[in-house]
Design a protein around this motif. Structure first.
Motif, PDB file in Angstrom:
ATOM      1  N   ASN A 105       0.825  -1.205   0.000  1.00  0.00           N
ATOM      2  CA  ASN A 105       0.000   0.000   0.000  1.00  0.00           C
ATOM      3  C   ASN A 105       0.862   1.259   0.000  1.00  0.00           C
ATOM      4  OD1 ASN A 105      -2.403  -1.371  -0.081  1.00  0.00           O
ATOM      5  ND2 ASN A 105      -2.726  -1.299   2.128  1.00  0.00           N
ATOM      6  N   ARG A 106       1.954   1.258   0.735  1.00  0.00           N
ATOM      7  CA  ARG A 106       2.862   2.410   0.745  1.00  0.00           C
ATOM      8  C   ARG A 106       3.465   2.624  -0.639  1.00  0.00           C
ATOM      9  NH1 ARG A 106       7.426   2.250   5.050  1.00  0.00           N
ATOM     10  NH2 ARG A 106       5.593   2.322   6.387  1.00  0.00           N
ATOM     11  N   THR A 109       0.808   4.104  -2.865  1.00  0.00           N
ATOM     12  CA  THR A 109       0.524   5.492  -2.488  1.00  0.00           C
ATOM     13  C   THR A 109       1.597   6.418  -3.044  1.00  0.00           C
ATOM     14  OG1 THR A 109      -0.532   4.732  -0.473  1.00  0.00           O
ATOM     15  CG2 THR A 109       0.114   7.027  -0.536  1.00  0.00           C
ATOM     16  N   LYS A 110       2.854   6.006  -2.965  1.00  0.00           N
ATOM     17  CA  LYS A 110       3.933   6.824  -3.517  1.00  0.00           C
ATOM     18  C   LYS A 110       3.828   6.903  -5.032  1.00  0.00           C
ATOM     19  CE  LYS A 110       7.344   6.253   0.111  1.00  0.00           C
ATOM     20  NZ  LYS A 110       8.663   5.744   0.469  1.00  0.00           N
ATOM     21  N   ALA A 113       1.036   9.309  -5.886  1.00  0.00           N
ATOM     22  CA  ALA A 113       1.136  10.649  -5.303  1.00  0.00           C
ATOM     23  C   ALA A 113       1.400  11.719  -6.345  1.00  0.00           C
ATOM     24  CB  ALA A 113       2.224  10.668  -4.245  1.00  0.00           C
TER      25      ALA A 113
END
Length: 133
Positions: A105-106, A109-110, A113
């Protein structure tokens, strides 16, 4: 359409192949976790609890009777120690999957972004049109 053709189409769908790969990797991951629990985690826990071996813990309902070699009666027992090992293995797997999902998920998200400039411009235009009405 023949049954063989239908089966071929079903088996070659992307989701089915992805699921099969996931199952194979999950089985291998399960073996790794089993080894981690029994070979690395449980010995220190056993040492900390005074040398208790959880896998050997059981409640004997009826002991084995080997007095008559022709008619041996096996032991009947509830192996709650194995159950404790299984619960610990489950908790480790659940935690490992939680960490893996958190990392994925990280990463997503990056990756999401950075909004492209044209999308930002279109969003601003939309917001301006909303205020005019």
């Amino acid at each position: 359409m023949s049954m063989l053709q239908e089966f071929k189409e079903f088996a070659m769908r992307g989701n089915v192949v992805d699921m099969a790969v996931g199952i194979v990797i999950g089985a291998a991951f399960g073996k790794i976790v089993t080894s981690l629990v029994s070979d690395i985690i449980m010995p220190p826990i056993g040492w900390a609890t005074g040398g208790i071996d959880f896998s050997a813990m059981k409640w004997i309902i009826r002991p084995a009777d080997n007095s008559n070699p022709a008619h041996k009666i096996p032991e009947v027992a509830i192996a709650y120690g194995s159950f404790i090992n299984t619960i610990i293995a489950f908790l480790i797997v659940a935690f490992a999957i939680f960490i893996l999902v958190k990392l994925v998920n990280r990463f997503y998200t990056k990756a999401a972004a950075a909004t492209p400039a044209d999308v930002v411009l279109l969003t601003e235009i939309r917001d301006l049109l909303k205020t005019r009405q």
